[in-house]
Enzyme design. Structure first.
Site, PDB file in Angstrom:
ATOM      1  CB  CYS A   1       1.872  -7.727 -19.951  1.00  0.00           C
ATOM      2  SG  CYS A   1       1.470  -9.453 -19.680  1.00  0.00           S
TER       3      CYS A   1
ATOM      4  CD  GLU B   1       1.103 -16.270 -17.012  1.00  0.00           C
ATOM      5  OE1 GLU B   1       1.502 -15.381 -16.253  1.00  0.00           O
ATOM      6  OE2 GLU B   1      -0.114 -16.455 -17.245  1.00  0.00           O
TER       7      GLU B   1
ATOM      8  CG  HIS C   1      -1.684   1.203   1.372  1.00  0.00           C
ATOM      9  ND1 HIS C   1      -2.729   1.506   0.542  1.00  0.00           N
ATOM     10  CD2 HIS C   1      -1.524   2.242   2.197  1.00  0.00           C
ATOM     11  CE1 HIS C   1      -3.186   2.678   0.871  1.00  0.00           C
ATOM     12  NE2 HIS C   1      -2.491   3.153   1.873  1.00  0.00           N
TER      13      HIS C   1
ATOM     14  NE  ARG D   1       3.335 -13.295  -8.938  1.00  0.00           N
ATOM     15  CZ  ARG D   1       2.533 -13.031  -9.967  1.00  0.00           C
ATOM     16  NH1 ARG D   1       2.386 -13.913 -10.938  1.00  0.00           N
ATOM     17  NH2 ARG D   1       1.902 -11.891 -10.065  1.00  0.00           N
TER      18      ARG D   1
ATOM     19  CG  ASN E   1       4.853 -10.285 -12.726  1.00  0.00           C
ATOM     20  OD1 ASN E   1       5.858  -9.645 -12.988  1.00  0.00           O
ATOM     21  ND2 ASN E   1       3.649  -9.756 -12.769  1.00  0.00           N
ATOM     22  CG  ASP E   2       2.647 -16.326 -12.743  1.00  0.00           C
ATOM     23  OD1 ASP E   2       2.888 -16.678 -11.574  1.00  0.00           O
ATOM     24  OD2 ASP E   2       1.572 -15.813 -13.093  1.00  0.00           O
TER      25      ASP E   2
END
Ligand code: PEP
Ligand code: MG
Length: 564
Positions: free
Chosen positions: A489, A418, A184, A452, A441-442
């Site tokens: 992406c 991915e 956050h 991750r 990411n993956d």
């Protein structure tokens, strides 16, 4: 000078006085209560009610994402399940405070075990607990004060409620010991253009030890220095100047995207997940949307969204991008994003389980309804809608998805790369798809067999890992060979230097977070394609993530001048 390192979460630099947010909350002991059950129960319920009301009041003073988060936090606080759990501890003779601590532990464990987005709620529950403990003890919860002079804010962590009344124009930078790049704190800092460094262990203790001094924050490299010397102050001042100059620099753009100094157009799209993001994406100068994460629209749903509901929301999401591309991803449920309306059997390893496209086993109707809604929304707007499926492993799956999308009249269909096996099938996959998009990411987590979300394994998930870069290169080459666009992406595309490397490796477009889009565009347009290729070649030859970064930066000479 005392120097510490953390993770840069929002670009920028600052030097100045600091304020350490004290979050020493009274810790209750397990001593038996001297009061009646009724009195303890009443004290607890009243405290929870007051905290809920306070959170709602804070929500009313804010807008947008922060408001939503605060309302959700108020809902968690007043969820009867917490009070019921606590009642059990009170019934066995404990105080209201101790019961609250024990009850929230139960919820925190459940949330942490769920992983991903739910695990991020653990700190929200901790903040609710602390507020309730202060309320029971009759003391004020430590708030961030008003600052007369611009100040660096240092804290163990910041909760959404902490930042509700933050006077952002008085904050030079934020540094937290906890949190991560998607925490956050990071989101708040990025959306307000405040420099931030998170996951900086020892910063609270160092701030205590250096009370009254100044601190230098360099969020380009994540370094925090207490009592900076004159040379470091001058260096920070120069970085601040470069950042100022960067913000007013005119960025080269054509109808096909952002343009390198030797005239190559690079489309830079935005990653979005909610309606509000569309406004921010347009304002940030995105060439369209490269990843619309549809599951984020439905994470809190118990029942599947209907065709009509989906058609309506996708239409709204596509509308602002008339004439531009919007790549919409079908629901990526499972693993860190469990969804109640897709029944998952208990899986020992959800990240290796039935997730993403694999949920088609037994739920084909959900995918078909979604494709129909996407097709309807596409017809109703002028956006160029491309659809893709997540977590594709085999060419057969890719072909099946593309042909199903075509049944609904969707002419541009592709898949995400991915899963490591898909790299070795990249030639076949780029033959059967209209495009592919690499989810770094993956892909990073599966290539390195490292969760991750795991802090101790974060090094494996560094997007500069050479194995990941080599995988990107291999897929990009397959795309060039088969004349199929290959985008990235994953978060790798949100790092200005790394995004430059990805283009150098042959990727044809980038899709990044709205907050970093301008930085990425600055880096791309400040270099020639030739420089990007040299940076890419040197990065894939590196043995470590750090070497890949250092050697690539040698070819990206303008980054330093841009303060990136
Ligand atoms: C990725 O894995 O890189 C990706 C973009 O998908 P997500 O982060 O939503 O899993
Ligand atoms: Mg993914």
């Amino acid at each position: 000078m005392t120097t510490l390192s953390g993770i840069p979460a929002s670009s920028g630099a600052a030097v100045g006085p600091f304020f350490l947010l004290n979050t020493n909350i009274p810790v209750p002991t397990g001593q038996p209560s001297h009061q009646s059950f009724e009195a303890e129960g009443h004290a607890l319920n009243l405290a929870i009610k007051n905290v809920g009301l306070d959170l709602e009041a804070r929500a009313a003073r804010t807008t947008g994402e922060l408001q939503e988060i605060l309302l959700a936090t108020a809902e968690i606080a007043t969820d009867p399940a917490i009070a019921e759990e606590a009642a059990g501890f009170i019934a066995s003779g404990h105080t209201a405070s101790y019961a609250m601590v024990k009850a929230t532990e139960v919820f925190q464990e459940l949330l942490a075990a769920s992983g991903g987005y739910l695990a991020e709620r653990v700190s929200d529950v901790a903040n609710i607990r602390d507020r309730v403990l202060c309320e029971i003890a009759g003391i004020a919860y430590p708030e961030i004060p008003h600052f007369d002079v611009p100040t660096v804010l240092i804290a163990q962590d910041l909760s959404p409620a902490d930042t509700a009344d933050l006077e952002t124009d008085k904050i030079l930078a934020i540094v937290t010991a906890g949190g991560g790049p998607t925490s956050h704190t990071a989101i708040i800092a990025r959306s307000n253009g405040i420099a931030a460094v998170v996951a900086c262990p020892g910063v609270v203790e160092a701030a205590q030890a250096n009370a009254g001094s100044t601190v230098a924050v360099d969020a380009t490299n994540g370094q925090i220095t207490f009592n900076p010397d004159l040379a470091l102050k001058a260096q920070i001042a120069s970085t601040i100047e470069k950042i100022k100059a960067r913000k007013s620099r005119v960025i080269a753009r054509s109808a096909d995207g952002y343009v390198t100094t030797d005239g190559t157009a690079v489309p830079i799209y935005a990653n979005i997940g909610r309606l509000e993001d569309t406004v921010a994406a347009v304002a940030a100068g995105a060439d369209g949307v490269g990843l619309l994460r549809t599951e984020l629209l439905y994470l809190d749903r118990n029942d599947a969204p209907t065709l009509q509901e989906q058609t309506a929301i996708y239409t709204e999401l596509f509308q602002p991008f008339a004439g531009q591309k919007v790549v919409i991803r079908t629901i990526d449920a499972g693993a860190d994003k469990p969804m109640a309306f897709i029944n998952f059997d208990h899986e020992p390893n959800p990240a290796l389980g039935v997730r993403g496209y694999r949920t088609i086993f037994g739920h084909e109707h959900l995918l078909r309804t979604q494709l129909e809604a996407i097709a309807n929304a596409s017809k109703a707007t002028k956006a160029q809608v491309w659809v893709m499926a997540p977590m594709i492993t085999l060419p057969g799956e890719a072909a099946a998805f593309v042909s199903m999308a075509r049944e609904y009249g969707l002419t541009k269909a592709g898949v995400m790369i991915e899963v490591p096996a898909a790299i070795f099938h990249a030639d076949e996959i780029t033959k059967v798809c209209d495009f592919v998009s690499i989810g770094t990411n993956d892909l990073g987590q599966y290539l390195h067999a490292a969760d991750r979300e795991s802090a101790p394994l974060a090094g494996f998930n560094d997007p500069w890992q050479p194995a990941l870069l080599r995988a990107v290169h291999q897929v990009a080459q397959a795309g060039v060979k088969n004349n199929t666009p290959v985008g990235v992406c994953g978060e790798a595309a949100s790092d200005a230097a790394l995004a430059s490397v990805l283009i150098g490796l042959g990727v044809s477009s980038l899709s990044c977070s709205v907050a970093t889009l301008t930085d990425v565009a600055q880096a791309i347009t400040a270099h020639s394609l030739q420089q990007l290729v040299l940076a890419g070649n040197t990065a894939i030859a590196a043995k470590t993530a750090q070497d890949a970064k250092n050697s690539a930066r040698l070819h990206l000479s303008e980054l330093v001048n841009l303060g990136l």
